[in-house]
Design a protein around this motif. Structure first.
Motif, PDB file in Angstrom:
ATOM      1  N   UNK A 106       0.827  -1.210   0.000  1.00 46.26           N
ATOM      2  CA  UNK A 106       0.000   0.000   0.000  1.00 46.26           C
ATOM      3  C   UNK A 106       0.859   1.256   0.000  1.00 46.26           C
ATOM      4  N   UNK A 107       1.850   1.294   0.882  1.00 47.20           N
ATOM      5  CA  UNK A 107       2.723   2.460   0.983  1.00 47.20           C
ATOM      6  C   UNK A 107       3.530   2.659  -0.296  1.00 47.20           C
ATOM      7  N   UNK A 108       4.058   1.575  -0.853  1.00 49.47           N
ATOM      8  CA  UNK A 108       4.843   1.674  -2.076  1.00 49.47           C
ATOM      9  C   UNK A 108       4.018   2.147  -3.250  1.00 49.47           C
ATOM     10  N   UNK A 109       2.768   1.674  -3.338  1.00 49.26           N
ATOM     11  CA  UNK A 109       1.880   2.090  -4.419  1.00 49.26           C
ATOM     12  C   UNK A 109       1.571   3.575  -4.341  1.00 49.26           C
ATOM     13  N   UNK A 110       1.271   4.053  -3.138  1.00 53.41           N
ATOM     14  CA  UNK A 110       0.980   5.487  -2.959  1.00 53.41           C
ATOM     15  C   UNK A 110       2.214   6.326  -3.267  1.00 53.41           C
ATOM     16  N   UNK A 111       3.384   5.880  -2.830  1.00 63.65           N
ATOM     17  CA  UNK A 111       4.612   6.643  -3.030  1.00 63.65           C
ATOM     18  C   UNK A 111       4.950   6.828  -4.503  1.00 63.65           C
ATOM     19  N   UNK A 112       4.736   5.783  -5.305  1.00 61.07           N
ATOM     20  CA  UNK A 112       5.135   5.847  -6.707  1.00 61.07           C
ATOM     21  C   UNK A 112       4.042   6.363  -7.635  1.00 61.07           C
ATOM     22  N   UNK A 113       2.785   6.157  -7.282  1.00 66.53           N
ATOM     23  CA  UNK A 113       1.702   6.465  -8.221  1.00 66.53           C
ATOM     24  C   UNK A 113       0.871   7.684  -7.862  1.00 66.53           C
ATOM     25  N   UNK A 114       0.796   8.039  -6.584  1.00 67.40           N
ATOM     26  CA  UNK A 114      -0.060   9.154  -6.179  1.00 67.40           C
ATOM     27  C   UNK A 114       0.702  10.476  -6.192  1.00 67.40           C
ATOM     28  N   UNK A 115      -0.048  11.561  -6.133  1.00 64.96           N
ATOM     29  CA  UNK A 115       0.578  12.877  -6.159  1.00 64.96           C
ATOM     30  C   UNK A 115       1.350  13.209  -4.901  1.00 64.96           C
ATOM     31  N   UNK A 116       0.934  12.664  -3.750  1.00 65.38           N
ATOM     32  CA  UNK A 116       1.590  12.933  -2.471  1.00 65.38           C
ATOM     33  C   UNK A 116       1.809  11.628  -1.715  1.00 65.38           C
ATOM     34  N   UNK A 117       3.017  11.374  -1.217  1.00 64.94           N
ATOM     35  CA  UNK A 117       3.243  10.146  -0.437  1.00 64.94           C
ATOM     36  C   UNK A 117       2.621  10.260   0.945  1.00 64.94           C
ATOM     37  N   UNK A 118       2.398   9.123   1.583  1.00 59.47           N
ATOM     38  CA  UNK A 118       1.955   9.119   2.970  1.00 59.47           C
ATOM     39  C   UNK A 118       3.098   9.616   3.853  1.00 59.47           C
ATOM     40  N   UNK A 119       2.773  10.517   4.763  1.00 61.12           N
ATOM     41  CA  UNK A 119       3.761  11.023   5.717  1.00 61.12           C
ATOM     42  C   UNK A 119       3.663  10.189   6.988  1.00 61.12           C
ATOM     43  N   UNK A 120       4.020   8.928   6.884  1.00 63.34           N
ATOM     44  CA  UNK A 120       3.885   8.015   8.016  1.00 63.34           C
ATOM     45  C   UNK A 120       5.065   7.058   8.078  1.00 63.34           C
ATOM     46  N   UNK A 121       5.284   6.546   9.267  1.00 63.64           N
ATOM     47  CA  UNK A 121       6.205   5.448   9.509  1.00 63.64           C
ATOM     48  C   UNK A 121       5.498   4.505  10.470  1.00 63.64           C
ATOM     49  N   UNK A 122       5.571   3.204  10.191  1.00 62.36           N
ATOM     50  CA  UNK A 122       4.801   2.224  10.951  1.00 62.36           C
ATOM     51  C   UNK A 122       5.707   1.175  11.583  1.00 62.36           C
ATOM     52  N   UNK A 123       5.225   0.607  12.674  1.00 62.39           N
ATOM     53  CA  UNK A 123       5.841  -0.580  13.270  1.00 62.39           C
ATOM     54  C   UNK A 123       4.742  -1.604  13.514  1.00 62.39           C
ATOM     55  N   UNK A 124       4.990  -2.827  13.101  1.00 59.82           N
ATOM     56  CA  UNK A 124       4.076  -3.944  13.346  1.00 59.82           C
ATOM     57  C   UNK A 124       4.830  -4.957  14.202  1.00 59.82           C
ATOM     58  N   UNK A 125       4.255  -5.306  15.350  1.00 60.63           N
ATOM     59  CA  UNK A 125       4.928  -6.191  16.296  1.00 60.63           C
ATOM     60  C   UNK A 125       4.063  -7.391  16.621  1.00 60.63           C
ATOM     61  N   UNK A 126       4.684  -8.551  16.679  1.00 54.25           N
ATOM     62  CA  UNK A 126       3.993  -9.789  17.054  1.00 54.25           C
ATOM     63  C   UNK A 126       4.751 -10.433  18.212  1.00 54.25           C
ATOM     64  N   UNK A 127       4.063 -10.663  19.310  1.00 52.71           N
ATOM     65  CA  UNK A 127       4.705 -11.247  20.476  1.00 52.71           C
ATOM     66  C   UNK A 127       4.668 -12.768  20.373  1.00 52.71           C
ATOM     67  N   UNK A 128       5.782 -13.413  20.704  1.00 54.95           N
ATOM     68  CA  UNK A 128       5.869 -14.861  20.646  1.00 54.95           C
ATOM     69  C   UNK A 128       5.768 -15.488  22.032  1.00 54.95           C
ATOM     70  N   UNK A 129       5.758 -16.797  22.050  1.00 54.66           N
ATOM     71  CA  UNK A 129       5.712 -17.508  23.336  1.00 54.66           C
ATOM     72  C   UNK A 129       7.015 -17.334  24.107  1.00 54.66           C
ATOM     73  N   UNK A 130       8.104 -17.124  23.380  1.00 48.94           N
ATOM     74  CA  UNK A 130       9.413 -16.876  23.965  1.00 48.94           C
ATOM     75  C   UNK A 130       9.999 -15.626  23.315  1.00 48.94           C
ATOM     76  N   UNK A 131      10.931 -14.944  23.996  1.00 51.09           N
ATOM     77  CA  UNK A 131      11.493 -13.715  23.420  1.00 51.09           C
ATOM     78  C   UNK A 131      12.084 -13.884  22.032  1.00 51.09           C
ATOM     79  N   UNK A 132      12.730 -15.029  21.767  1.00 54.96           N
ATOM     80  CA  UNK A 132      13.344 -15.224  20.456  1.00 54.96           C
ATOM     81  C   UNK A 132      12.302 -15.321  19.339  1.00 54.96           C
TER      82      UNK A 132
END
Length: 259
Positions: A106-132
């Motif tokens: 989604x972000x790549x499509x907006x950046x290359x094809x739209x008139x204005x890029x999204x002014x955002x930075x995201x983090x997606x986190x998934x917690x596991x059963x163990x830290x590793x």
């Protein structure tokens, strides 16, 4: 006769990237860090309702900096994607990696094809059963994905926050200790310029207490949430995401031990 100027595709991409980076840098910082108990999210955010942190699915959380309307639309799209995939297949098929890939497209499509890029930075986190087994993904305005380890810092004066975390982060901390470490790292951006360049006289950079001159961040200026590593035993639910309220956060920050 109107004079026309040619702008090369390379220059156009550079201009869009500069525009997006400036918009993101104006936002207040967000920290996502792993610890013994799970994953903690800490954002400098005085708004009680315009959240920068959110839940996507059972064990997946979301954090963002930049323009609220843009990253909120992405968060909602991620929730819809997770709900449909979990319903169509199995809940285990909803992963942070899959979600990050969708966001990147989604972000790549907006950046290359739209008139204005999204002014955002995201983090997606998934917690596991163990830290590793924890997963942290960072996505930038152009759709780039980085698979991060230990912690992610976004927005504002990220370099200062990152430098502080590099000295103080530990994988063995509890949620309370991790949150205090993140808050102190965010507060480092509020130090006077002379002190930000180096440690104050007579105080080691390893000291746990904020240096003199640092403006402390109170609970009312923060948004905090966690992904619990074992929510079934601690809270009796499969949903790992939990917000830390202002009263609880104020008590945590005022405790010398973070308990």
């Amino acid at each position: 006769m109107t004079q026309q100027f040619y702008v090369s595709p390379e220059q156009l991409m550079k201009d869009r990237a500069d525009f997006a980076r400036k918009g993101i840098a104006r936002g207040r910082s967000v920290v996502v860090l792993t610890c013994r108990d799970g994953i903690a999210f800490v954002a400098e955010n005085p708004s009680p309702s315009l959240h920068k942190l959110g839940e996507i699915y059972d064990r997946i959380g979301f954090a963002a900096v930049g323009k609220y309307n843009e990253f909120e639309s992405l968060r909602q799209a991620g929730v819809r994607y997770a709900d449909v995939r979990g319903y169509s297949y199995a809940r285990e098929d909803v992963t942070a990696r899959g979600l990050a890939s969708v966001y990147a497209q989604s972000l790549g499509s907006v950046f290359t094809a739209e008139g204005k890029p999204f002014e955002v930075e995201l983090a997606v986190a998934e917690v596991g059963k163990e830290p590793y087994a924890d997963h942290l993904y960072r996505l930038t305005y152009d759709g780039s994905i980085a698979d991060e380890s230990n912690y992610v810092v976004m927005g504002g004066q990220a370099e200062i926050v990152n430098d502080s975390l590099a000295r103080t982060w530990s994988p063995d901390t509890t949620f309370n200790e991790a949150i205090k470490v993140a808050v102190q790292a965010l507060a480092a951006t509020r130090r006077p310029a002379a002190e930000a360049a180096g440690s104050p006289s007579g105080q080691s950079s390893q000291d746990p207490e904020p240096p003199q001159g640092t403006e402390l961040l109170g609970a009312g200026l923060l948004e905090v949430a966690v992904l619990d590593r074992d929510p079934l035993s601690t809270r009796g639910t499969v949903r790992a995401f939990r917000r830390i309220g202002t009263v609880e956060l104020d008590r945590l920050l005022s405790s010398p031990e973070g308990d």
